[in-house]
Write a protein that holds these residues in place. Structure first.
Motif, mmCIF file in Angstrom:
data_model
loop_
_atom_site.group_PDB
_atom_site.id
_atom_site.type_symbol
_atom_site.label_atom_id
_atom_site.label_comp_id
_atom_site.label_asym_id
_atom_site.label_seq_id
_atom_site.Cartn_x
_atom_site.Cartn_y
_atom_site.Cartn_z
ATOM 1 N N ALA A 107 -7.534 0.007 -17.213
ATOM 2 C CA ALA A 107 -8.038 0.961 -18.206
ATOM 3 C C ALA A 107 -8.616 2.209 -17.539
ATOM 4 C CB ALA A 107 -9.092 0.280 -19.080
ATOM 5 N N VAL A 108 -9.186 2.067 -16.345
ATOM 6 C CA VAL A 108 -9.759 3.225 -15.652
ATOM 7 C C VAL A 108 -8.644 4.151 -15.191
ATOM 8 C CG1 VAL A 108 -11.162 3.968 -13.696
ATOM 9 C CG2 VAL A 108 -11.793 1.903 -14.958
ATOM 10 N N VAL A 134 -14.773 -4.750 -6.697
ATOM 11 C CA VAL A 134 -14.867 -4.399 -8.116
ATOM 12 C C VAL A 134 -16.331 -4.308 -8.555
ATOM 13 C CG1 VAL A 134 -14.261 -5.145 -10.450
ATOM 14 C CG2 VAL A 134 -12.614 -5.423 -8.616
ATOM 15 N N ALA A 135 -17.202 -5.134 -7.955
ATOM 16 C CA ALA A 135 -18.625 -5.094 -8.301
ATOM 17 C C ALA A 135 -19.216 -3.711 -8.030
ATOM 18 C CB ALA A 135 -19.386 -6.157 -7.509
ATOM 19 N N LEU A 161 -17.492 -0.874 -8.078
ATOM 20 C CA LEU A 161 -16.942 0.003 -9.127
ATOM 21 C C LEU A 161 -17.813 -0.106 -10.381
ATOM 22 C CD1 LEU A 161 -13.161 0.112 -10.140
ATOM 23 C CD2 LEU A 161 -14.945 0.112 -11.845
ATOM 24 N N TRP A 162 -18.152 -1.347 -10.772
ATOM 25 C CA TRP A 162 -18.989 -1.539 -11.955
ATOM 26 C C TRP A 162 -20.365 -0.899 -11.762
ATOM 27 C CZ3 TRP A 162 -17.870 -7.470 -12.956
ATOM 28 C CH2 TRP A 162 -16.563 -7.601 -13.449
ATOM 29 N N GLU A 192 -20.034 2.800 -12.233
ATOM 30 C CA GLU A 192 -19.821 3.090 -13.653
ATOM 31 C C GLU A 192 -21.120 2.947 -14.442
ATOM 32 O OE1 GLU A 192 -16.870 3.995 -15.589
ATOM 33 O OE2 GLU A 192 -16.700 4.759 -13.554
ATOM 34 N N ARG A 193 -21.895 1.895 -14.077
ATOM 35 C CA ARG A 193 -23.167 1.668 -14.755
ATOM 36 C C ARG A 193 -24.091 2.868 -14.553
ATOM 37 N NH1 ARG A 193 -23.864 -3.377 -12.734
ATOM 38 N NH2 ARG A 193 -25.164 -2.629 -11.045
#
Lengths: 201, 201
Positions: B73-74, B91-92, B94-95, B98-99
């Motif tokens: 989706a990104v 991925v953590a 990346l989150w 984003e957060r």
């Protein structure tokens, strides 16, 4: 975080993991990433184990312990003292007593404590079957291993009242200084109880 | 504890729960009891969500992010700045970015860091595809958002070397005093770095 960053399947998994005790929203994300990295060794077996346990593990019809056989392995164990029953609030307390090797008899799991404030009455718990077991004969002592809280005491009083006519000896765990505990850090109630029930050396 | 106290289905569930980060052997037991009490609202949906995520969530073929669609989706979000790539270890991370709303462009997830000591070389990571993305054109800046560790620096050096010929500007996160951080509690390395890269008010 924009909703789009984490896909719906992953988000659903994270939301469900976050409901478990000991995992918050952030550690649920960490757990989800860990599981995705260990799909075959952990993630799929865990999905299977959850499903299997949800279908097979049931409350023992005799004592209320959780097991996949009925009566449970503890009730079926003929090496255990059949004359002493230990009453606990929850299966977790049964496990704690087993871990300590503190009880060689059988158990009765109430599934909670009486709590008038929370609307939990005698019919919501495994109390009737315990009183029936006490009156059935063959049991000489019932140990109430309940929390030293208001609800625990309420439940203990109720059981003592209802078991009186059966002639079974009802006992409870002693209160006092925990092994390895420093007096300085103990609350006043525990200290007062320990002093009141002091014993000769 | 004698093996007989906990049935095999329940023990298997506890053992698997105990492998998750954040849950130890004791909290895994607590979690198992909680799940058994919430079979329909949590336990069975969790089993299903684990299975579904294990089958559907895959690494994005463009950036390495985890999603149930490919490209993720990104990557598919046309509102994002297509000219800036942020390189993360996992991925953590990346989150986390984003957060914080810290990055409006796209990402590239390496899946780890170069670590000669642990035998992790360039072929074990998503490095080739990043270098290819850099050379493809259309990207003006690559931000290396990697850990400030030896492995993070090794990886950053490798990438800087291999991206040089593409003419893309390679940057990295600044080092310094964390927002809300007290100087007294900071390590010497961070303080020295913050002093070295001091900026006019």
């Amino acid at each position: 975080m924009p909703a789009a960053t984490i896909g719906p399947e992953l988000q659903r998994l994270i939301d469900l993991l976050a409901k478990m005790p000991g995992l918050g929203p952030r550690s649920a994300k960490r757990a989800a990433l860990y599981l995705l990295k260990k799909r075959d060794p952990v993630m799929r077996p865990l999905a299977y184990a959850l499903d299997e346990a949800a279908n097979k593990v049931k409350a023992c019809s005799v004592c209320g312990n959780w097991d996949s056989v009925d009566p449970c392995a503890v009730c079926a164990d003929s090496d255990r003292d059949q004359t002493v029953l230990c009453v606990v609030q929850d299966v977790a307390d049964l496990w704690a007593l087993e871990r300590a090797g503190a009880h060689k008899g059988r158990y009765h799991v109430l599934g909670g404590l009486l709590s008038p404030l929370d609307g939990i009455g005698p019919d919501d718990l495994n109390l009737g079957s315990l009183i029936a077991r006490g009156k059935e004969g063959g049991i000489s002592e019932i140990v109430l291993a309940l929390a030293a809280t208001v609800d625990g005491q309420t439940t203990a009083h109720y059981l003592t009242d209802h078991l009186e006519s059966s002639g079974v000896k009802v006992t409870r765990l002693s209160q006092g200084v925990p092994v390895g505990g420093e007096l300085d850090y103990l609350d006043e109630g525990t200290l007062a109880a320990a002093m009141k029930s002091r014993r000769p050396y």
